[in-house]
Design an enzyme around this catalytic site. Sequence first.
Site, short mmCIF file in Angstrom:
data_model
loop_
_atom_site.label_atom_id
_atom_site.label_comp_id
_atom_site.label_asym_id
_atom_site.label_seq_id
_atom_site.Cartn_x
_atom_site.Cartn_y
_atom_site.Cartn_z
N ARG A 235 -9.57 71.77 -62.45
CA ARG A 235 -11.25 71.80 -62.07
C ARG A 235 -9.92 71.60 -60.66
O ARG A 235 -9.25 71.83 -60.29
CB ARG A 235 -11.60 70.30 -61.69
N THR B 5 -18.97 82.15 -66.68
CA THR B 5 -18.42 81.05 -67.33
C THR B 5 -17.50 81.47 -68.55
O THR B 5 -18.74 82.06 -68.81
CB THR B 5 -19.09 79.37 -66.66
N THR C 157 -13.22 78.53 -65.73
CA THR C 157 -15.04 79.57 -65.05
C THR C 157 -14.09 79.48 -63.87
O THR C 157 -12.90 79.11 -63.61
CB THR C 157 -15.88 77.99 -64.85
N GLU D 113 -16.28 80.62 -61.57
CA GLU D 113 -18.00 79.68 -61.46
C GLU D 113 -19.36 80.88 -60.87
O GLU D 113 -19.06 81.64 -61.93
CB GLU D 113 -17.98 79.26 -59.76
N ASP E 259 -19.41 74.84 -55.13
CA ASP E 259 -20.16 73.73 -56.23
C ASP E 259 -20.50 72.62 -55.42
O ASP E 259 -21.06 71.81 -55.91
CB ASP E 259 -19.43 73.55 -57.54
N SER F 230 -19.40 69.10 -61.15
CA SER F 230 -19.08 70.06 -62.17
C SER F 230 -20.13 69.90 -63.48
O SER F 230 -20.85 68.51 -63.06
CB SER F 230 -18.04 71.11 -62.75
N SER F 231 -20.79 71.14 -63.94
CA SER F 231 -21.78 70.82 -65.13
C SER F 231 -21.22 70.70 -66.48
O SER F 231 -22.56 70.69 -67.42
CB SER F 231 -23.42 71.33 -64.84
N GLY G 87 -23.67 78.37 -68.40
CA GLY G 87 -24.79 78.50 -68.04
C GLY G 87 -25.19 77.14 -66.53
O GLY G 87 -26.62 77.04 -66.44
N GLY G 88 -24.07 77.03 -65.67
CA GLY G 88 -24.79 76.24 -64.41
C GLY G 88 -24.82 75.28 -65.06
O GLY G 88 -24.28 74.75 -65.89
O1 DON Z 1 -18.53 73.99 -62.80
C1 DON Z 1 -19.93 74.29 -62.62
O2 DON Z 1 -20.45 73.75 -62.84
C2 DON Z 1 -20.32 76.05 -62.22
N1 DON Z 1 -19.60 76.29 -62.12
C3 DON Z 1 -20.02 76.58 -63.77
C4 DON Z 1 -21.13 77.72 -63.75
C5 DON Z 1 -21.99 78.11 -64.57
O3 DON Z 1 -21.24 77.91 -65.69
C6 DON Z 1 -22.18 79.66 -64.40
N2 DON Z 1 -22.74 80.49 -65.85
N3 DON Z 1 -23.64 80.77 -66.14
#
Ligand code: DON
Length: 574
Positions: free
Chosen positions: A108, A394, A412, A414, A435, A459-460, A480-481
Amino acid sequence: MIFALCLLAPAAFAQQAADAVAPEAATGLAPEAPAPVTAQDWMVAAANPLAAEAGARVLREGGSAADAMVAVQAVLGLVEPQSSGLGGGAFLVWYDAATGALTTLDGRETAPMAATPTLFQVDGEPMGFFDAVVGGLSVGTPGTPLLMEEAHRRWGRANWGGLFDEAISLAEDGFAVSPRLATLIADDAERLSSSEATAAYFLPGGTPLAEGATLVNAAYAETLRAFARDGSDAFYSGPVAEGIVATIRGAAQPGVLTLDDLAAYDVVERPAVCAPYRGAEICGMGPPSSGALTVGQILALIEPYDIAALGPDDPQAWRLIGDASRLAFADRGRYMADSDFVPMPRLLDPGYLAERAALLAGDDALPEVTAGTPPWDHAALELADDTSLELPSTSHISIVDSAGNALSMTTTIENGFGSRLLAPGGFLLNNELTDFSFRTHSDGVPIANRVEPGKRPRSSMSPTIVMRDGAPVMVVGSPGGSRIIGYVAKTIVAHLDWGMDVQQAIALPHLVNRFGTYDLEEGTAAAALAEPLAALGYETNIRGLTSGLHAIAIAADGLTGGADPRREGVAIGE
Ligand code: DON
């Protein structure tokens, strides 16, 4: 009723539920999906065919899953630059066939040592999200290059330098811009124009690159040659590092990252976080990711209920999944952050989870959801809820090699195109620091995920390996955030409870609930659940839900792989 029965005999119930797995996929919500890819020896699933083919070549020649990941990531950084690359970070979960051990590597991004808790505030107020994203302020120290090297050092079999051949050729000779990349460039043209170098690459002569255009990236080829020759030192020091710092410092909104931050970066090995579900163990990435804890909580909260018998078309199945998710997200918002900085309670404590699961025993949506009071080993901390946002980019890579090693890695920069800063080395720089929570406190109470120097933003990302009887049975993950958590949990439920193969499980329309509103996937049968879910008390929102799930199921008779029809990925195996 079901819940009471399970409280009395949870283990027996779990077995019963596992036995109840339907041999055929359910119909209704389940769309027609192509047959999954099958193989005997090895498989790779990734977000772009060129990247997956680079990995397949390595696996075909006897390389390990770690070798293949290096080749896949090097190509993804070129052909899917909006999503991941050398300028970003990643989490990797590894099952080692020789030892039976499961471990995770945390690559990370970290906050620079000069970052302060008010990094994203102006006059004491949080900045607008995109005001913070675009420019140098949001860039964390990248971890992906060292993660690639570390994974290869531990588990690689192939010659390191050769793993970049494919990516170097594609960067020098050019590759065809994919439909998705072309669309995203056109949609983001204004922000991409904020930096001269970024605009020159993606909008040559002021025009967004069209689908099928040949894109050459000589600078990236040169960076990869240095990386192939000298390892990650060629990234974290010398001209590549100097180019990164100059780009961040010279941005319209400059950041505070230094050469010392780059030189000090380290990948951290952490124990996998596992939660039991239906006789399996759902294992993934612990803090600073909230992934494994939140996916684990959701599954633990629904485990006492007979989700298999309800099936995917019953709104009650989605009430249970949706409210389990809301409860888990409430804990995520309050307690989860980089545990090297913030002590965390025991969020997977069985007694605590049973108490939370009991909240789901009614028939309607919970009117109100708050974080629970899990047990602490540390003196309990008073923490405020976090409101940080995460938006699309991502990529997820799933690989199984011929020796039986399994790799699950979510990678990612981000946001789509990250900070919109293209380093002279030919890769985009991340905006991972957004984040973090932009606020440090809420009503005087500290927020766990506040910015601190050297800390990793929550993070997710949920790279997951499902284990049964000590062996991997499924590798899965998604972009997918914060919706990643819902996408991954749904795919596991669809495979384990509803008996879908991994391709069907991926294609199954998404219904995702994080903070109360039920997101239903636009253009799919999920929209038909809007009324029944509203009748249970949910606010619903029909919208695009662009996951990028890649999964491999591992069984005695071979491998079965699936790629998300919502993006451009493929699974390849032999
Ligand atoms: O680490 C994370 O959770 C986010 N930065 C991930 C971003 C992300 O998955 C965007 N997606 N489509």
